[in-house]
Design a protein around this motif. Structure first.
Motif, PDB file in Angstrom:
ATOM      1  N   THR A  30      23.357  68.600  45.408  1.00 25.93           N
ATOM      2  CA  THR A  30      22.434  69.732  45.402  1.00 25.93           C
ATOM      3  C   THR A  30      22.007  70.075  46.824  1.00 25.93           C
ATOM      4  O   THR A  30      21.974  71.247  47.222  1.00 25.93           O
ATOM      5  CB  THR A  30      21.196  69.421  44.538  1.00 25.93           C
ATOM      6  N   ILE A  94      17.480  70.213  39.184  1.00 28.08           N
ATOM      7  CA  ILE A  94      17.916  70.962  37.999  1.00 28.08           C
ATOM      8  C   ILE A  94      17.322  72.373  38.024  1.00 28.08           C
ATOM      9  O   ILE A  94      18.014  73.366  37.730  1.00 28.08           O
ATOM     10  CB  ILE A  94      17.499  70.214  36.718  1.00 28.08           C
ATOM     11  N   SER A  95      16.050  72.476  38.404  1.00 30.80           N
ATOM     12  CA  SER A  95      15.396  73.787  38.476  1.00 30.80           C
ATOM     13  C   SER A  95      16.072  74.688  39.504  1.00 30.80           C
ATOM     14  O   SER A  95      16.225  75.903  39.282  1.00 30.80           O
ATOM     15  CB  SER A  95      13.912  73.617  38.826  1.00 30.80           C
ATOM     16  N   TRP A  97      19.230  74.677  40.416  1.00 27.56           N
ATOM     17  CA  TRP A  97      20.503  75.167  39.877  1.00 27.56           C
ATOM     18  C   TRP A  97      20.282  76.237  38.808  1.00 27.56           C
ATOM     19  O   TRP A  97      21.030  77.223  38.740  1.00 27.56           O
ATOM     20  CB  TRP A  97      21.310  74.007  39.309  1.00 27.56           C
ATOM     21  N   ILE A  98      19.266  76.052  37.979  1.00 24.79           N
ATOM     22  CA  ILE A  98      18.972  77.073  36.968  1.00 24.79           C
ATOM     23  C   ILE A  98      18.567  78.384  37.632  1.00 24.79           C
ATOM     24  O   ILE A  98      19.051  79.472  37.273  1.00 24.79           O
ATOM     25  CB  ILE A  98      17.855  76.577  36.020  1.00 24.79           C
ATOM     26  N   TYR A  99      17.692  78.286  38.640  1.00 26.03           N
ATOM     27  CA  TYR A  99      17.258  79.481  39.370  1.00 26.03           C
ATOM     28  C   TYR A  99      18.442  80.166  40.039  1.00 26.03           C
ATOM     29  O   TYR A  99      18.588  81.399  39.985  1.00 26.03           O
ATOM     30  CB  TYR A  99      16.216  79.074  40.406  1.00 26.03           C
ATOM     31  N   GLY A 101      21.626  79.963  39.186  1.00 27.91           N
ATOM     32  CA  GLY A 101      22.517  80.528  38.177  1.00 27.91           C
ATOM     33  C   GLY A 101      21.997  81.832  37.615  1.00 27.91           C
ATOM     34  O   GLY A 101      22.748  82.807  37.450  1.00 27.91           O
ATOM     35  N   VAL A 102      20.699  81.876  37.300  1.00 27.81           N
ATOM     36  CA  VAL A 102      20.096  83.100  36.767  1.00 27.81           C
ATOM     37  C   VAL A 102      20.162  84.218  37.804  1.00 27.81           C
ATOM     38  O   VAL A 102      20.470  85.379  37.483  1.00 27.81           O
ATOM     39  CB  VAL A 102      18.636  82.832  36.331  1.00 27.81           C
ATOM     40  N   THR A 115      15.660  77.370  48.634  1.00 26.36           N
ATOM     41  CA  THR A 115      15.072  77.068  47.319  1.00 26.36           C
ATOM     42  C   THR A 115      14.997  75.562  47.099  1.00 26.36           C
ATOM     43  O   THR A 115      13.983  75.031  46.626  1.00 26.36           O
ATOM     44  CB  THR A 115      15.897  77.720  46.205  1.00 26.36           C
TER      45      THR A 115
END
Length: 373
Positions: A30, A94-95, A97-99, A101-102, A115
């Protein structure tokens, strides 16, 4: 046929260590990821540091169960704090990667590494606040109304403390502070609900010496927890008794008409063993009684035996997420505080110390003061 304990233990360690290694690898990837492929924010130093940290807690724990010295205590504390921070860093990764991706799906250009830096920084700050919170012991007060309570006990106070976990993180100086806090409350009786020790290498007698100062008009009582009973609990119980504390092991004492009983962890983990221990003590259902046992595992058994009030610890209220969620799933309404089952009340303390990471969020280290009515 049961698998030999060393083999099962090796399997457990291998699985958990593999999870820790993969978690650290995920953190590294990450941190090092570059969306444009134009460069990397990782480096050999960061990779080596995370590799070392991935094995630090198990290494420190194995050494701590055999040795004790200043250097090892320092190493253990650092490894334990890092283990706690790891949970928050994993959530941050994890947050991120989600951010990312979105944002990609929405066609928004974001600086992924900025980020990550922001979320990792927030995770560290939150974790360190948890370390501070774990060192701030509060006094929790509760009123308990017991049927058939002897007149002599009405208005009297009892202090409950559990899970101090004396070892490589907390030691005699911590216990001395707890003793002073308890004595300031001037309790009539004091109950220690197990896990006074952490189970690591320690001079048990020296660590327990501050208990010499812990006195109450109607006695100080201790019951063994799981950390005293990982192996032979003799050295711990002898040290506690030598400090003037009454160790209750499947026995009952009566003080001014109140029945005070203690069942150690090993005898309370199975319903049949707990029921047998309580039968052997001869609980008088027509008079008020207090059962001191480390974990709130089977309160229905104590209630069926006619116990009025059970005092426990063990759960730590999970210390912090996600473990607090898991603790609530396991212990339900008995995970913390005053609850009721049938005619019996249960008070479960979140404990004064910590196990593993010296960190608490969503729970507090406490000394409980109960006033009887």
């Amino acid at each position: 046929m049961c698998m030999p304990l060393p083999r099962r233990l090796f399997g457990f360690v291998a699985v958990v260590q593999s999870v820790l290694f993969l978690t650290h690898f995920f953190l590294y990837e990450t941190w090092a990821f570059s969306p444009g492929g134009s460069g990397t924010h990782g480096g050999l130093g960061i990779g080596l540091a995370l590799g070392f940290l991935s094995v630090s807690f198990f290494a420190a724990s194995l050494l701590a169960h055999r040795y004790t010295n200043a250097v090892l205590r320092g190493f253990y504390r650092v490894a334990a704090i890092w283990l706690g921070l790891l949970t928050f860093l994993l959530v941050a990764a994890i947050s991120a990667w989600i951010y990312f991706g979105v944002a990609r799906l929405l066609g928004i250009d974001v600086n992924f590494h900025w980020t990550v830096e922001l979320l990792f920084g927030a995770a560290v700050v939150i974790g360190l606040l948890g370390v501070f919170n774990a060192g701030w012991t509060r006094v929790t007060r509760a009123t308990v109304r017991l049927a058939n309570l002897p007149v002599a006990w009405r208005g009297r106070r009892a202090a409950l403390i559990s899970d101090l976990h004396l070892g490589h993180v907390r030691n005699g100086s911590f216990l001395r502070r707890m003793v002073r806090k308890i004595l300031r409350e001037e309790p009539h009786a004091i109950f220690i609900a197990g896990d006074l020790y952490d189970g690591t290498a320690i001079d048990a007698g020296r660590a327990a010496e501050p208990l010499n100062k812990l006195t109450a008009p109607h006695g100080v009582y201790f019951v063994a927890g799981n950390h005293e009973q990982f192996g032979d609990d003799g050295k711990y119980l002898r040290a506690i008794e030598a400090a003037g504390v009454r160790v209750l092991s499947n026995e009952k004492v009566e003080v001014d008409g109140l029945q005070i009983m203690g069942v150690p962890y090993r005898n309370a983990t199975q319903k049949g063993h707990l029921a047998s221990a309580l039968r052997g003590m001869g609980v008088d259902r027509e008079r008020a009684s207090i059962l001191l046992t480390h974990a709130p595992d089977h309160p229905e058994i104590a209630e069926a035996a006619g116990v009025s009030l059970q005092l426990s610890g063990h759960t730590h209220l999970g210390q912090f997420l996600p473990w607090s969620w898991m603790a609530r799933r396991v212990y339900r309404q008995f995970v913390y505080g005053l609850s009721r089952i049938g005619k019996m009340q249960v008070f479960t303390s979140s404990g004064a110390g910590t196990w593993g990471p010296p960190l608490r969020l969503g729970s507090k280290p406490e000394i409980v003061v109960l006033e009887f009515e």
